[in-house]
Motif scaffolding. Structure first.
Motif, PDB file in Angstrom:
ATOM      1  N   GLU A  44      -1.950 -13.815   0.405  1.00 38.93           N
ATOM      2  CA  GLU A  44      -1.623 -13.329   1.748  1.00 38.93           C
ATOM      3  C   GLU A  44      -0.921 -14.401   2.590  1.00 38.93           C
ATOM      4  N   VAL A  46      -2.070 -17.487   3.464  1.00 35.62           N
ATOM      5  CA  VAL A  46      -2.896 -18.395   4.262  1.00 35.62           C
ATOM      6  C   VAL A  46      -2.730 -19.796   3.671  1.00 35.62           C
ATOM      7  N   ARG A 115      -7.210 -11.592  10.282  1.00 34.51           N
ATOM      8  CA  ARG A 115      -6.756 -11.666   8.889  1.00 34.51           C
ATOM      9  C   ARG A 115      -7.819 -12.235   7.963  1.00 34.51           C
ATOM     10  N   GLN A 118     -10.381  -9.626   7.256  1.00 34.14           N
ATOM     11  CA  GLN A 118      -9.860  -8.621   6.332  1.00 34.14           C
ATOM     12  C   GLN A 118      -9.902  -9.130   4.899  1.00 34.14           C
ATOM     13  N   ILE A 119      -9.555 -10.389   4.721  1.00 39.19           N
ATOM     14  CA  ILE A 119      -9.570 -10.985   3.381  1.00 39.19           C
ATOM     15  C   ILE A 119     -10.990 -11.023   2.830  1.00 39.19           C
ATOM     16  N   TRP A 170      -8.018  -3.682   3.234  1.00 41.75           N
ATOM     17  CA  TRP A 170      -7.447  -4.089   4.516  1.00 41.75           C
ATOM     18  C   TRP A 170      -6.167  -4.903   4.362  1.00 41.75           C
ATOM     19  N   THR A 171      -6.030  -5.606   3.244  1.00 48.51           N
ATOM     20  CA  THR A 171      -4.856  -6.457   3.055  1.00 48.51           C
ATOM     21  C   THR A 171      -3.870  -5.802   2.101  1.00 48.51           C
TER      22      THR A 171
END
Length: 196
Positions: A44, A46, A115, A118-119, A170-171
């Protein structure tokens, strides 16, 4: 913040004090969530070291509340995090973020727009779309059965249908990796129900 000591502490606690009837929510689940959270975070995008460290700590502590309670274990995990993490050099704002991430995993999941939350939520339920779904779900069935939280196989399959039908990732990464597999498992659960 000394993440390694914080992680070692909670893993030692889980190894020594979790009840052996946590067939699903055992140490193995925590380690799986840590691994999946890291994988999802990188996918994602990060890249901030502090964010990655806080996510990793939250993954280690997300089910630590099972050390003291079954119902409401997320809040108990936050209480443990607030008690011990300052001693490992975590700032108050870091501890509160970790608790926010842990509480997001409470069912039904509610990460909001954060975020990292979500992860962690997606990592927590990553298995829903994986090839090892049936093996892992059998451990949850066993865990709930020994606690008299299920009224037999049909009730379990209906619970699975409801859960898989209402769940969403979510992701974008988790959706791409796991949604198709989850839908396959949902269809298989429906087939099992039809045979009863």
């Amino acid at each position: 913040m000394d993440c390694l000591r914080a992680e070692t502490y909670v893993l030692d606690q889980l190894r020594q004090h979790l009840t052996p009837t946590l067939f699903y929510h055992g140490l193995h689940h925590t380690l799986d969530v840590v691994e999946q959270a890291h994988s999802l975070a990188l996918a994602e995008g990060v890249s901030d070291d502090t964010e990655l460290a806080l996510l990793r700590t939250a993954a280690h502590y997300h089910d630590a509340g099972f050390l003291t309670t079954y119902q409401g274990h997320e809040a108990a995990g936050c209480a443990l995090a607030r008690q011990v993490l300052p001693g490992f050099g975590y700032e108050p704002a870091h501890v509160e973020l970790i608790c926010q991430l842990i509480m997001a995993t409470r069912m039904p999941q509610s990460p909001g727009p954060l975020r990292l939350a979500q992860i962690l939520c997606d990592a927590d339920l990553d298995y829903l779309g994986r090839p090892d779904f049936w093996r892992i779900s059998a451990t949850l069935y066993e865990e709930l059965t020994v606690r008299n939280l299920l009224a037999g196989e049909e009730a379990w399959l209906r619970l699975q249908v409801d859960f898989l039908s209402s769940h969403h990732y979510w992701t974008p990464t988790a959706t791409t990796r796991r949604e198709a597999g989850k839908q396959t498992h949902l269809a298989e659960v429906w087939e099992q129900l039809a045979r009863l």
